[in-house]
Structure formats: structure tokens, C-alpha cells
Scaffold this active site. Structure first.
Site, PDB file in Angstrom:
ATOM      1  CD  GLU A 142      85.609   8.139  93.222  1.00 57.66           C
ATOM      2  OE1 GLU A 142      84.080   7.873  92.681  1.00 57.66           O
ATOM      3  OE2 GLU A 142      86.228   9.038  91.603  1.00 57.66           O
ATOM      4  CB  CYS A 383      68.080  27.434  96.734  1.00 57.36           C
ATOM      5  SG  CYS A 383      68.196  27.480  98.203  1.00 57.36           S
ATOM      6  CG  HIS A 509      68.792  22.489  96.278  1.00 54.69           C
ATOM      7  ND1 HIS A 509      70.114  23.397  95.261  1.00 54.69           N
ATOM      8  CD2 HIS A 509      68.976  23.240  96.964  1.00 54.69           C
ATOM      9  CE1 HIS A 509      70.918  24.451  95.941  1.00 54.69           C
ATOM     10  NE2 HIS A 509      70.294  24.528  97.018  1.00 54.69           N
ATOM     11  CD  GLU A 511      70.044  21.552  92.254  1.00 54.36           C
ATOM     12  OE1 GLU A 511      68.484  21.546  91.792  1.00 54.36           O
ATOM     13  OE2 GLU A 511      71.085  21.833  93.163  1.00 54.36           O
TER      14      GLU A 511
HETATM   15  N1  GLN Z   1      72.386  31.785 100.262  1.00 56.18           N
HETATM   16  C1  GLN Z   1      70.877  31.094 100.310  1.00 56.18           C
HETATM   17  C2  GLN Z   1      70.602  30.784 101.624  1.00 56.18           C
HETATM   18  O1  GLN Z   1      71.473  30.426 102.625  1.00 56.18           O
HETATM   19  C3  GLN Z   1      70.762  30.215  99.009  1.00 56.18           C
HETATM   20  C4  GLN Z   1      71.363  29.726  99.353  1.00 56.18           C
HETATM   21  C5  GLN Z   1      71.173  28.374  98.241  1.00 56.18           C
HETATM   22  O2  GLN Z   1      70.884  28.702  97.132  1.00 56.18           O
HETATM   23  N2  GLN Z   1      71.596  27.225  98.048  1.00 56.18           N
HETATM   24  O3  GLN Z   1      69.420  30.149 102.116  1.00 56.18           O
END
Ligand code: GLN
Length: 536
Positions: A142, A383, A509, A511
């Protein structure tokens, strides 16, 4: 095996959904038994989107190998159920960085380094890289941006060269375009499409297939007209109507025979009819929910939902498996205060506190977490959301009023979230966080274990700060448990509160790993808890 290449370009306007069309075609080809991958070439000069503010370019998607990439890679993974990697996303910044590094090493032997051939050669090398793994029969590339943009020119030129170098049946170009509808005369107009195909032709590229985004069906005559003016056969004019969900697009493309047209042009057999049973089952559940839950997503980028793309999609996957419609309500964390939180969050069946960076809006997040914890509302912190849950607990349960993260308050005595030691010496911003997949070991009997049904998982990360293990004892004895730990570094990856229907914070994460066929277990359980809560 020599792979076949499909290039996807876009014309008329941006945001037509090239990523979704590419992912849908890939899905159909995969469902017919081909091994397919998708790659995105981004014409901006940042080396990767990791340093971009989400308002600029939406979410930054992280791959298993720790590449910070364009959010379209998230769609590719969600549709294909296969991981992508750094090789699946290339930017102009990365291309130039490589060429300039080579030049400094003297690799060009005194020659003048130029866009053609040096930049285009590097683009072509990046395109072919995935093909060299031998894993794929078909590679869809793409090209970001819109034909006619100055930034896209070297990419279009590289495509032209590749088409010239390859055999006719080994590569083709799909051009995604728009047929605007004029409500005063009640007609669809083809002129912008003709013009954008002309622009492509000026660069020496003749598209083989046109996918036309349109609000209304195209007649046979119109298909013929577009075909005639744009030099394609009328079977190659594909209608792409607006649909209720992006997950309908593969089925719409199947109806339009996009996959068959592509395969015949590439001289590949159609193999079997595509196996889309589980895809269709997902859609049926998604469209016929038995329950409905309202989940608040609390963050500071809520004006632009693309900033939370993977989270929103993960709710669609988890909603479908729970046969529940998940109504996501975006709530700006800056607008939450102690005296309005119960009123602003009163209608919710679940609260998710989103990832993020920096000070803005964090007190609002902490108020929301306190409310969820005290009222027994299902809570999921991702996070920064997990880090805020730790701070909230330290302040309001343990009683350390000054508890904080050193990201926001470097001087606090109770630095319950602190910078990871190996991050302290890093000064450069790009690609230097703890990124990509790491192992997490899960305590048996925990909520997380109940969700995953496993003791060891891999999850993706993107952070610099972490739970400060110096305080583990105080947290555990006050009722917040560390139920997920990285076995090598001992970093806390999951925290939860036992005496609560669903209170989980994760440093990673989840997600990023949720797909249509594999909804993420923590999202599935969270939605399930929200359904139970809604029926209380
Ligand atoms: N700011 C936080 C850190 O660096 C969380 C980062 C995030 O939520 N991806 O640890």
C-alpha cells in the site's frame, strides 16, 4: 517461490480506506489458501510514527519485533490474524536514513547520490524484502498518500520500475478512487477519477483495477464509461459502497469479485471458494447482539478516536464473542474532577483508562479509577492506565498522598512508578522505549489467569516507566496484587485487586494482539464483566 506483487495507490482524496481495501483483498486471497502479507509505504520524513503526536497520525501500532508503525498494520493483523514486522512498514525517513548512512560509509564510490536511482533502488529493495523470506505467495504493498503528492513521487516511480522489470503476470496496480455524488443533480461524477488516473499515467503507471468508493451503486453504463476513459476492462471497475462496519468490506469485495479478477490477472488459480465461515459468524454475532454495554474510554486524545484505534477494534472483537454491543463513550480525562466524576461516569458499565504520555489529564484519570474501584465497576487500565491505577491505590488505599510517577513528579518520596533503570541513560527519543513482545508469567488463581487460561503469555510493550518493585510488599498487603511478572527482569506486567468484580491494570498493550478470529482474552473478560455489571 517468486511472489506476486499487488500495489495499491490512492487518488482524488486521502482517507478513502486503502488500508481496509488492501486488508480485505488479502483476507479473501488468504481464505482461498494463499499466503499473503501486506506492507505500507509512508511518504513522510519521520523515521517511524513513534515520535508523532497521536493527533497527527492516529495510534502508533507496535509489532512483535518492536517496530513502531502506522495504524494500518493493526488492520492487517486484525484481518489476517498474522503478525507483521518492521519490514511491513517503511517511511521516506527510513529510506533516506539508510541511503545517507550508506553514503557516509562510502558505499557509492564517489558517485552523486540521487533520488533516481539511489532512493528508488532502496524503495524497491524494501518492497522486495518481504518476498525474500520465501513465506509469501502474494505481497500487497500500500502506497500511503494520494497520487499527485510531491512526497509520493519516488514511490510511484519505484512502482513503475518494478512493473517494467517484472513479468506482466507477476505484478498489478489497484487504484482506489472516489466517485463524488452531487445531490443537486443526483449523479455520481467520474471526472475526478479520470483525472487521478491521468496523473498516474503521467508517472508511467497504468492501473489494472479501479476500486471506486461511492455512496450510491454504479450502473453498468457508468462502469463502461470509467473503463473506457481509464483504460481498464469493465470487470476491473470495482464498486466499494459505504458499509456499516469495516469487517463487511471483505464480503463486499467478494461480491464484486475483486479477488477473482486479481487472481486471473496474476495468472493464479482461484483454488477453493474462500473459507469465510468464522468471519461470517463473527459478523452475525456482531450485528445481532443480545446485550448492550456502555464502556467509557478515558484519555486525552478523545477528539480523535483514531488515537485509540486498536482498543476500539478490540472491543468489537470482544463484543462479538460476548454477543454484546459495546457502546464506547469517549471521555476527556481533563474534564473529570472529584466533584463531577460520579455524575459523568454514572451510566457506564465499564471503565477503561487509556495509554498515554505526560502530565495532561492524569488527575482526571485517577478520579475515574477511584470511582471504579470504590463502586465495583469493571476497570481495565492499559499502560499509563495501569500506572495511574497503581498511583490511585497508593494515594487512597495505602495513604501515601504524594505517590506519583517520576514521569510527572521526579521528586516524589513515593515514586511508585519509576523509570526503568536501562532507560535512564537514554537521551534519544525515537525507537528507544521498551518495545515489542516480552514474556509475562501469570499467577495461578488470578483474574488474569482465569482470562488467559495460561501461565505464560507474550504481550507487546511501549513504555519507559514501570511499577517500582521496592513497594511490592505494601501494595500486596493492602490488597493490590502483582499477578503478571516478566521472568527475567521481574518487571510487574499485571496488577489486580482481588475484592473487586474486575479490576486489572496491564503494563503492556493487549489491544495490539486482538484480532477478529482471536479476540484478546482480557478484553473478552472485561466485556463479560461489564455485561454482568449492566444486569445487576
Ligand atoms: N508514559 C508511560 C511510560 O512511558 C506510559 C506509556 C504508555 O501508556 N504507552 O511508561
Amino acid at each position: 517461490m517468486t511472489p506476486k506483487y499487488i500495489f495499491v495507490t490512492g487518488g482524488v482524496t486521502s482517507s478513502l480506506g486503502k488500508g481496509i481495501i488492501a486488508a480485505s483483498l488479502a483476507k479473501l486471497l488468504q481464505a482461498r489458501g494463499y499466503s499473503v502479507t501486506i506492507q505500507k509505504l509512508d511518504p513522510y520524513i519521520n523515521v517511524d510514527p513513534g515520535t508523532l503526536n497521536p493527533y497527527e497520525h492516529g495510534e502508533c501500532f507496535v509489532t512483535e519485533d518492536g517496530a513502531e508503525t502506522d495504524l494500518d498494520l493493526g488492520h492487517y493483523e486484525r484481518f489476517l490474524n498474522r503478525p507483521t514486522s518492521q519490514a511491513n512498514n517503511v517511511t521516506t525517513g527510513r529510506i533516506y536514513q539508510h541511503v545517507i548512512n550508506q553514503e557516509r560509509e562510502g558505499a557509492y564510490l564517489g558517485k552523486t547520490v540521487q533520488v533516481i536511482p539511489h532512493i528508488t533502488d532502496e524503495i524497491k529493495r524494501s518492497i522486495k524484502l518481504l518476498g525474500e523470506t520465501g513465506e509469501y505467495e502474494i505481497i500487497i504493498t500500500e502506497i500511503g498518500g494520494t497520487v499527485g503528492d510531491i512526497e509520493s513521487l519516488p514511490y510511484i516511480e519505484s512502482v513503475r520500475q518494478l512493473l517494467w522489470e517484472m513479468k506482466e503476470e507477476d505484478a498489478l496496480v489497484i487504484h482506489l478512487t472516489l466517485l463524488p455524488y452531487l445531490s443537486s443533480t443526483k449523479e455520481l461524477k467520474t471526472k475526478p477519477t479520470q483525472h487521478s488516473v491521468k496523473l498516474l499515467l503521467e508517472s508511467g503507471v497504468q492501473p489494472d483495477i479501479l476500486v471506486c468508493r461511492t455512496e450510491h451503486s454504479i450502473t453498468k453504463e457508468m462502469r463502461k464509461k470509467i473503463a473506457l476513459f481509464c483504460n481498464v476492462d469493465s470487470n476491473s471497475v470495482i464498486e466499494a459502497l459505504d458499509v456499516p462496519t469495516i469487517y463487511d468490506v471483505p464480503l463486499m469485495m467478494l461480491k464484486e469479485k475483486l479477488d477473482k479478477t486479481v487472481l486471473s490477472k496474476l495468472k493464479l488459480s482461484a483454488k477453493n471458494e474462500p473459507d469465510l465461515e468464522s468471519w461470517k459468524a463473527f459478523l452475525t454475532r456482531h450485528k445481532n447482539p443480545k446485550n448492550e454495554v456502555r464502556i467509557g474510554v478515558i484519555g486525552k486524545y478523545v477528539e480523535l478516536p483514531d488515537a485509540y484505534k486498536s482498543i476500539i477494534e478490540a472491543f468489537i472483537h470482544a463484543g462479538s464473542i460476548n454477543e454484546a454491543r459495546v457502546r464506547v463513550q469517549y471521555i476527556h480525562s481533563e474534564l473529570l474532577a472529584e466533584d463531577n466524576v460520579s455524575q459523568k461516569l454514572a451510566e457506564l458499565d465499564g471503565i477503561l483508562v487509556a495509554p498515554g504520555f505526560g502530565e495532561r489529564g492524569i488527575e482526571g484519570k485517577i478520579h475515574a479509577i477511584k470511582y471504579a474501584r470504590e463502586e465495583g465497576i469493571p476497570f481495565f487500565g492499559i499502560c499509563l492506565g495501569m500506572q495511574m491505577a497503581v498511583i490511585e491505590f497508593a494515594r487512597n488505599v495505602i495513604g501515601w498522598k504524594d505517590a506519583h510517577s517520576t514521569e510527572m513528579n521526579p521528586k516524589t518520596k513515593h515514586a511508585v512508578i519509576d523509570m526503568m533503570p536501562d532507560q535512564k541513560k537514554i537521551t534519544k527519543k525515537g525507537g528507544t522505549m521498551r518495545l515489542g513482545s516480552y514474556v509475562c508469567e501469570i499467577t495461578k488463581g488470578s483474574k488474569a489467569h482465569h482470562a488467559y487460561e495460561k501461565s505464560k503469555v507474550n504481550e507487546r510493550h511501549r513504555h519507559r516507566f514501570e511499577f517500582n518493585n521496592q513497594f511490592t510488599k505494601e501494595f500486596e498487603s493492602a490488597g493490590m496484587q502483582i499477578t503478571g511478572v516478566n521472568p527475567e527482569t521481574k518487571l510487574a506486567e499485571i496488577v489486580e485487586i482481588k475484592n473487586h468484580p474486575y479490576f486489572i491494570g496491564v503494563q503492556f498493550h493487549p489491544e495490539y494482539k486482538s484480532t477478529v478470529l482471536n479476540p484478546h482474552p482480557l478484553f473478552v473478560r472485561f466485556v463479560k464483566a461489564a455485561v454482568t455489571y449492566s444486569q445487576r
